[in-house]
Design an enzyme around this catalytic site. Structure first.
Site, PDB file in Angstrom:
ATOM      1  N   CYS A  26       0.829  -1.194   0.000  1.00 11.56           N
ATOM      2  CA  CYS A  26       0.000   0.000   0.000  1.00 11.56           C
ATOM      3  C   CYS A  26       0.875   1.259   0.000  1.00 11.56           C
ATOM      4  O   CYS A  26       1.594   1.505  -0.957  1.00 11.56           O
ATOM      5  CB  CYS A  26      -0.981  -0.046   1.159  1.00 11.56           C
ATOM      6  N   HIS A  37      -2.789  -5.619   0.637  1.00 14.54           N
ATOM      7  CA  HIS A  37      -2.282  -5.838   1.996  1.00 14.54           C
ATOM      8  C   HIS A  37      -2.168  -7.326   2.339  1.00 14.54           C
ATOM      9  O   HIS A  37      -2.993  -7.867   3.095  1.00 14.54           O
ATOM     10  CB  HIS A  37      -3.220  -5.182   3.013  1.00 14.54           C
ATOM     11  N   GLU A  76      -0.216  -8.586   4.407  1.00 10.69           N
ATOM     12  CA  GLU A  76       0.176  -8.728   5.808  1.00 10.69           C
ATOM     13  C   GLU A  76      -0.983  -8.663   6.791  1.00 10.69           C
ATOM     14  O   GLU A  76      -0.854  -9.051   7.954  1.00 10.69           O
ATOM     15  CB  GLU A  76       1.204  -7.635   6.179  1.00 10.69           C
TER      16      GLU A  76
END
Length: 281
Positions: free
Chosen positions: A104, A198, A200
């Site tokens: 991002c 994203h 993660e």
């Protein structure tokens, strides 16, 4: 044992706001994810945009096995000392030759530091689920996307996007909303792999972020009412607890690439698996 540096561009008040919402800053989320994927690693979290953060020397940066750049509310096209400090840090990472990965805003920071351009998305945000991401011809054989099917969905929430990649960059994946969904950047002595989405984040964190930005999503025309956002966030939150739910897969229009944690984290796993090659560069 590997030692990773995690650079979060959230400012102090933004970190505290995220901790109140989701229990962790973006850097703490990355550290937890990496520790789950590689138990026993060492991680150091830094906040390069903060005025009181010491400048990392080239020798200090080179002591880390990799650098990870988190998402944040930072707009890298804004003028100001916070953005300048963050971009200076990223240029130092490139100069040190340390492999780096970002998601991002992390992607956007690397792009801007290497000479590319980032902009506010002209039409709307991408929020909750980035749909039908597809590898480019260059991306189909790139190790960052190893194991991805021809098209996949991923967690995402952003109102900025990459307008132009810098020289030395390779576009790896796109979708209909955001042209640059994944890229490799080679700049100075460094190699950066990044994604606009994203990998993660836990699904619960995406649900919390959606609920927190309900007003913005209505204003952007992605929902008619705040209650619509609340419903979507509740479905994604429920998927966090029951990733195999066929009903939620149908309601959200997703498959295992989005629902399963192991598959959602592919790009991070691929980066970690290729660190030795990236250091040789």
């Amino acid at each position: 044992m590997p030692h990773y540096l995690i650079a979060q561009s959230e400012l102090p008040e933004e970190r505290e706001a995220r901790r109140k919402r989701a229990g962790q800053s973006s850097g703490e989320t990355y550290a937890a994810t990496l520790a789950q994927m590689q138990p026993g690693i060492d991680t150091t979290i830094a906040s390069p945009a903060d005025a009181d953060t010491p400048v990392f020397s080239a020798e200090r940066l080179a002591s880390f096995d990799a650098v990870f750049l988190t998402g944040s509310p930072m707009h890298v096209y804004d003028d100001g000392p916070e953005v300048d400090r963050q971009l200076d840090f990223m240029r130092a990472v490139f100069a040190a030759g340390v492999p780096s990965f970002g998601s991002c805003a992390g992607l956007q920071i690397a792009v801007a530091a290497a000479g590319g351009q980032v902009r506010k998305m002209p039409e709307r945000m991408e929020a909750g689920i980035a749909r039908r991401i597809s590898a480019t011809e260059a991306g189909r054989d790139h190790p960052l996307l190893a194991g991805r099917p021809p098209s996949w969905d991923a967690p995402a929430i952003h109102g900025d996007e990459v307008l132009e990649l810098p020289p030395g960059a390779t576009l790896l994946a796109s979708n209909a909303v955001t042209r640059v969904q994944a890229a490799e950047i080679r700049y100075d002595r460094g190699i950066f792999w990044g994604v606009q989405y994203h990998p993660e984040l836990a699904l619960r964190e995406i649900a919390i972020a959606l609920a927190a930005q309900a007003d913005d999503l209505v204003e952007a025309g992605l929902a008619d009412r705040k209650s619509d956002v609340t419903t979507r966030a509740a479905d994604i939150d429920a998927l966090h607890d029951t990733p195999d739910s066929r009903a939620l897969h149908w309601q959200l229009g997703i498959d295992g690439e989005f629902a399963e944690e192991r598959l959602r984290r592919r790009e991070i796993g691929n980066f970690l698996a290729n660190l030795s090659a990236l250091r040789e560069g």
